[in-house]
Design a protein around this motif. Structure first.
Motif, PDB file in Angstrom:
ATOM      1  N   ARG A  97       6.094  -2.865  48.274  1.00 21.13           N
ATOM      2  CA  ARG A  97       5.562  -4.054  48.942  1.00 21.13           C
ATOM      3  C   ARG A  97       4.743  -3.622  50.157  1.00 21.13           C
ATOM      4  O   ARG A  97       3.684  -4.175  50.444  1.00 21.13           O
ATOM      5  CB  ARG A  97       6.707  -4.976  49.364  1.00 21.13           C
ATOM      6  N   GLY A  98       5.239  -2.628  50.879  1.00 23.45           N
ATOM      7  CA  GLY A  98       4.509  -2.106  52.024  1.00 23.45           C
ATOM      8  C   GLY A  98       3.167  -1.522  51.627  1.00 23.45           C
ATOM      9  O   GLY A  98       2.164  -1.702  52.325  1.00 23.45           O
ATOM     10  N   GLN A  99       3.115  -0.835  50.489  1.00 20.21           N
ATOM     11  CA  GLN A  99       1.843  -0.287  50.003  1.00 20.21           C
ATOM     12  C   GLN A  99       0.854  -1.411  49.712  1.00 20.21           C
ATOM     13  O   GLN A  99      -0.321  -1.318  50.075  1.00 20.21           O
ATOM     14  CB  GLN A  99       2.067   0.544  48.748  1.00 20.21           C
ATOM     15  N   ASP A 100       1.338  -2.475  49.084  1.00 21.00           N
ATOM     16  CA  ASP A 100       0.479  -3.615  48.781  1.00 21.00           C
ATOM     17  C   ASP A 100      -0.092  -4.232  50.055  1.00 21.00           C
ATOM     18  O   ASP A 100      -1.277  -4.486  50.166  1.00 21.00           O
ATOM     19  CB  ASP A 100       1.283  -4.653  47.991  1.00 21.00           C
ATOM     20  N   ARG A 101       0.760  -4.462  51.054  1.00 22.71           N
ATOM     21  CA  ARG A 101       0.311  -5.048  52.320  1.00 22.71           C
ATOM     22  C   ARG A 101      -0.565  -4.065  53.101  1.00 22.71           C
ATOM     23  O   ARG A 101      -1.529  -4.464  53.746  1.00 22.71           O
ATOM     24  CB  ARG A 101       1.507  -5.464  53.188  1.00 22.71           C
ATOM     25  N   TYR A 102      -0.220  -2.783  53.063  1.00 22.62           N
ATOM     26  CA  TYR A 102      -1.019  -1.755  53.737  1.00 22.62           C
ATOM     27  C   TYR A 102      -2.433  -1.729  53.170  1.00 22.62           C
ATOM     28  O   TYR A 102      -3.415  -1.667  53.916  1.00 22.62           O
ATOM     29  CB  TYR A 102      -0.347  -0.385  53.566  1.00 22.62           C
ATOM     30  N   ASP A 103      -2.550  -1.782  51.842  1.00 20.56           N
ATOM     31  CA  ASP A 103      -3.869  -1.765  51.207  1.00 20.56           C
ATOM     32  C   ASP A 103      -4.710  -2.963  51.635  1.00 20.56           C
ATOM     33  O   ASP A 103      -5.936  -2.860  51.732  1.00 20.56           O
ATOM     34  CB  ASP A 103      -3.728  -1.747  49.682  1.00 20.56           C
ATOM     35  N   ILE A 104      -4.064  -4.099  51.901  1.00 22.00           N
ATOM     36  CA  ILE A 104      -4.798  -5.301  52.300  1.00 22.00           C
ATOM     37  C   ILE A 104      -5.188  -5.253  53.772  1.00 22.00           C
ATOM     38  O   ILE A 104      -6.339  -5.495  54.133  1.00 22.00           O
ATOM     39  CB  ILE A 104      -3.959  -6.560  52.018  1.00 22.00           C
ATOM     40  N   PHE A 105      -4.238  -4.954  54.652  1.00 29.17           N
ATOM     41  CA  PHE A 105      -4.467  -5.096  56.084  1.00 29.17           C
ATOM     42  C   PHE A 105      -4.822  -3.795  56.806  1.00 29.17           C
ATOM     43  O   PHE A 105      -5.501  -3.838  57.827  1.00 29.17           O
ATOM     44  CB  PHE A 105      -3.223  -5.702  56.759  1.00 29.17           C
ATOM     45  N   CYS A 106      -4.368  -2.661  56.321  1.00 34.02           N
ATOM     46  CA  CYS A 106      -4.463  -1.431  57.105  1.00 34.02           C
ATOM     47  C   CYS A 106      -5.470  -0.404  56.578  1.00 34.02           C
ATOM     48  O   CYS A 106      -6.105   0.305  57.361  1.00 34.02           O
ATOM     49  CB  CYS A 106      -3.089  -0.757  57.186  1.00 34.02           C
ATOM     50  N   ALA A 107      -5.586  -0.305  55.256  1.00 39.54           N
ATOM     51  CA  ALA A 107      -6.368   0.780  54.668  1.00 39.54           C
ATOM     52  C   ALA A 107      -7.842   0.732  55.045  1.00 39.54           C
ATOM     53  O   ALA A 107      -8.492   1.777  55.095  1.00 39.54           O
ATOM     54  CB  ALA A 107      -6.216   0.769  53.148  1.00 39.54           C
ATOM     55  N   VAL A 108      -8.388  -0.447  55.329  1.00 40.05           N
ATOM     56  CA  VAL A 108      -9.813  -0.525  55.665  1.00 40.05           C
ATOM     57  C   VAL A 108     -10.146   0.306  56.897  1.00 40.05           C
ATOM     58  O   VAL A 108     -11.246   0.842  57.000  1.00 40.05           O
ATOM     59  CB  VAL A 108     -10.275  -1.988  55.843  1.00 40.05           C
ATOM     60  N   CYS A 109      -9.215   0.425  57.827  1.00 40.74           N
ATOM     61  CA  CYS A 109      -9.441   1.263  59.016  1.00 40.74           C
ATOM     62  C   CYS A 109      -8.716   2.602  58.914  1.00 40.74           C
ATOM     63  O   CYS A 109      -9.279   3.649  59.203  1.00 40.74           O
ATOM     64  CB  CYS A 109      -8.975   0.537  60.280  1.00 40.74           C
ATOM     65  N   HIS A 110      -7.443   2.548  58.515  1.00 39.92           N
ATOM     66  CA  HIS A 110      -6.608   3.757  58.539  1.00 39.92           C
ATOM     67  C   HIS A 110      -6.773   4.628  57.311  1.00 39.92           C
ATOM     68  O   HIS A 110      -6.276   5.755  57.288  1.00 39.92           O
ATOM     69  CB  HIS A 110      -5.135   3.367  58.713  1.00 39.92           C
ATOM     70  N   GLY A 111      -7.447   4.140  56.281  1.00 36.66           N
ATOM     71  CA  GLY A 111      -7.663   4.935  55.076  1.00 36.66           C
ATOM     72  C   GLY A 111      -6.495   4.860  54.118  1.00 36.66           C
ATOM     73  O   GLY A 111      -5.363   4.601  54.522  1.00 36.66           O
ATOM     74  N   ASP A 112      -6.763   5.120  52.845  1.00 33.93           N
ATOM     75  CA  ASP A 112      -5.717   5.068  51.827  1.00 33.93           C
ATOM     76  C   ASP A 112      -4.627   6.104  52.076  1.00 33.93           C
ATOM     77  O   ASP A 112      -3.469   5.888  51.741  1.00 33.93           O
ATOM     78  CB  ASP A 112      -6.321   5.277  50.434  1.00 33.93           C
ATOM     79  N   ALA A 113      -5.000   7.239  52.638  1.00 38.60           N
ATOM     80  CA  ALA A 113      -4.029   8.311  52.884  1.00 38.60           C
ATOM     81  C   ALA A 113      -3.454   8.266  54.298  1.00 38.60           C
ATOM     82  O   ALA A 113      -2.651   9.104  54.666  1.00 38.60           O
ATOM     83  CB  ALA A 113      -4.674   9.664  52.638  1.00 38.60           C
ATOM     84  N   GLY A 114      -3.876   7.281  55.110  1.00 42.71           N
ATOM     85  CA  GLY A 114      -3.374   7.194  56.481  1.00 42.71           C
ATOM     86  C   GLY A 114      -4.002   8.202  57.417  1.00 42.71           C
ATOM     87  O   GLY A 114      -3.468   8.485  58.488  1.00 42.71           O
ATOM     88  N   ASP A 115      -5.160   8.733  57.043  1.00 43.84           N
ATOM     89  CA  ASP A 115      -5.803   9.776  57.851  1.00 43.84           C
ATOM     90  C   ASP A 115      -6.815   9.229  58.857  1.00 43.84           C
ATOM     91  O   ASP A 115      -7.508   9.991  59.523  1.00 43.84           O
ATOM     92  CB  ASP A 115      -6.493  10.796  56.932  1.00 43.84           C
ATOM     93  N   GLY A 116      -6.938   7.896  58.960  1.00 44.17           N
ATOM     94  CA  GLY A 116      -7.863   7.295  59.916  1.00 44.17           C
ATOM     95  C   GLY A 116      -9.294   7.263  59.441  1.00 44.17           C
ATOM     96  O   GLY A 116     -10.202   7.045  60.232  1.00 44.17           O
ATOM     97  N   GLN A 117      -9.521   7.478  58.162  1.00 46.09           N
ATOM     98  CA  GLN A 117     -10.873   7.525  57.612  1.00 46.09           C
ATOM     99  C   GLN A 117     -11.107   6.382  56.625  1.00 46.09           C
ATOM    100  O   GLN A 117     -11.581   6.591  55.519  1.00 46.09           O
ATOM    101  CB  GLN A 117     -11.105   8.876  56.928  1.00 46.09           C
ATOM    102  N   GLY A 118     -10.811   5.167  57.056  1.00 46.10           N
ATOM    103  CA  GLY A 118     -11.034   3.997  56.213  1.00 46.10           C
ATOM    104  C   GLY A 118     -12.509   3.667  56.099  1.00 46.10           C
ATOM    105  O   GLY A 118     -13.356   4.221  56.795  1.00 46.10           O
ATOM    106  N   ILE A 119     -12.817   2.726  55.236  1.00 45.85           N
ATOM    107  CA  ILE A 119     -14.212   2.375  54.960  1.00 45.85           C
ATOM    108  C   ILE A 119     -14.909   1.789  56.187  1.00 45.85           C
ATOM    109  O   ILE A 119     -16.106   1.944  56.362  1.00 45.85           O
ATOM    110  CB  ILE A 119     -14.299   1.427  53.745  1.00 45.85           C
ATOM    111  N   VAL A 120     -14.171   1.120  57.055  1.00 43.93           N
ATOM    112  CA  VAL A 120     -14.770   0.562  58.264  1.00 43.93           C
ATOM    113  C   VAL A 120     -15.286   1.679  59.163  1.00 43.93           C
ATOM    114  O   VAL A 120     -16.312   1.540  59.819  1.00 43.93           O
ATOM    115  CB  VAL A 120     -13.745  -0.327  59.008  1.00 43.93           C
TER     116      VAL A 120
END
Length: 199
Positions: A97-120
């Motif tokens: 569930r956290g992955q689903d919410r992370y992909d919606i709210f967080c990944a755009v900035c923090h990146g899919d791997a959490g490295d801070g290299q999101g699309i924004v």
């Protein structure tokens, strides 16, 4: 007798012609439909501050809104410090569930791997977020991550109004899974799998 009946019937039919009128319809039981009332934000001379909408009485809490469990609702213990571990059981379902919410709210900035290299960040947002894999963020309390999700920090906005409490903890669980996936050691791998990986 027949003439009277015909006259009554003609009178009834004449009353059903469907003509448009400005007269209000007969309202047998008004049920306070036309009572005096105030509209939202309207002035009222009744109160000293002239407001019709009254603020809550100080110290009152709406029914169902008492959030006494500060560890769960705020990520903080009784002393106000962040909780070290989240106050709910870590399960696979919670992390998914956290992955689903992370992909919606967080990944755009923090990146899919959490490295801070999101699309924004590719569009030149200005301030890249820290990587979750930094030693500092791997060592922070779960309550700190929860607090940042809810209230934001520096250039990151808070998501407290968009992400419910349980989903905030689910995102924390997924962040911890991301951190472990990028910083795993041989001791994290079960022996039976490790023997198949070594030549």
């Amino acid at each position: 007798m027949t003439r009277v009946l015909i006259l009554v019937l003609a009178g009834v039919l004449a009353g059903c012609r469907g003509r448009v009128t400005d007269m209000s319809p007969i309202h047998i039981n008004p049920n306070m439909d036309d009572m005096e009332r105030y509209d939202a934000q309207e002035e009222s001379p009744f109160f000293a501050d002239n407001r019709t909408m009254r603020p809550p009485v100080p110290g009152t809490i709406a029914r169902g809104m008492l959030k006494a469990d500060t560890e769960y609702y705020q990520g903080r213990g009784g002393t106000g410090s962040y909780v070290a571990r989240m106050p709910m059981e870590y399960t696979r379902q919670l992390a998914l569930r956290g992955q689903d919410r992370y992909d919606i709210f967080c990944a755009v900035c923090h990146g899919d791997a959490g490295d801070g290299q999101g699309i924004v960040m590719m569009g030149g947002y200005g301030f890249a977020p820290f990587s979750y894999h930094d030693a500092r963020l791997r060592g922070v309390e779960d309550g700190y991550l929860y607090d940042v999700i809810a209230n934001g920090v520096r250039t990151m906005p808070g998501y407290g109004h968009q992400v419910p409490v349980t989903d905030r903890w689910a995102i924390v669980a997924y962040i911890r899974a991301l951190q472990r996936s990028q910083n795993a050691t041989a001791s994290d791998i079960p022996d039976d799998i490790l023997t198949t990986l070594t030549p």
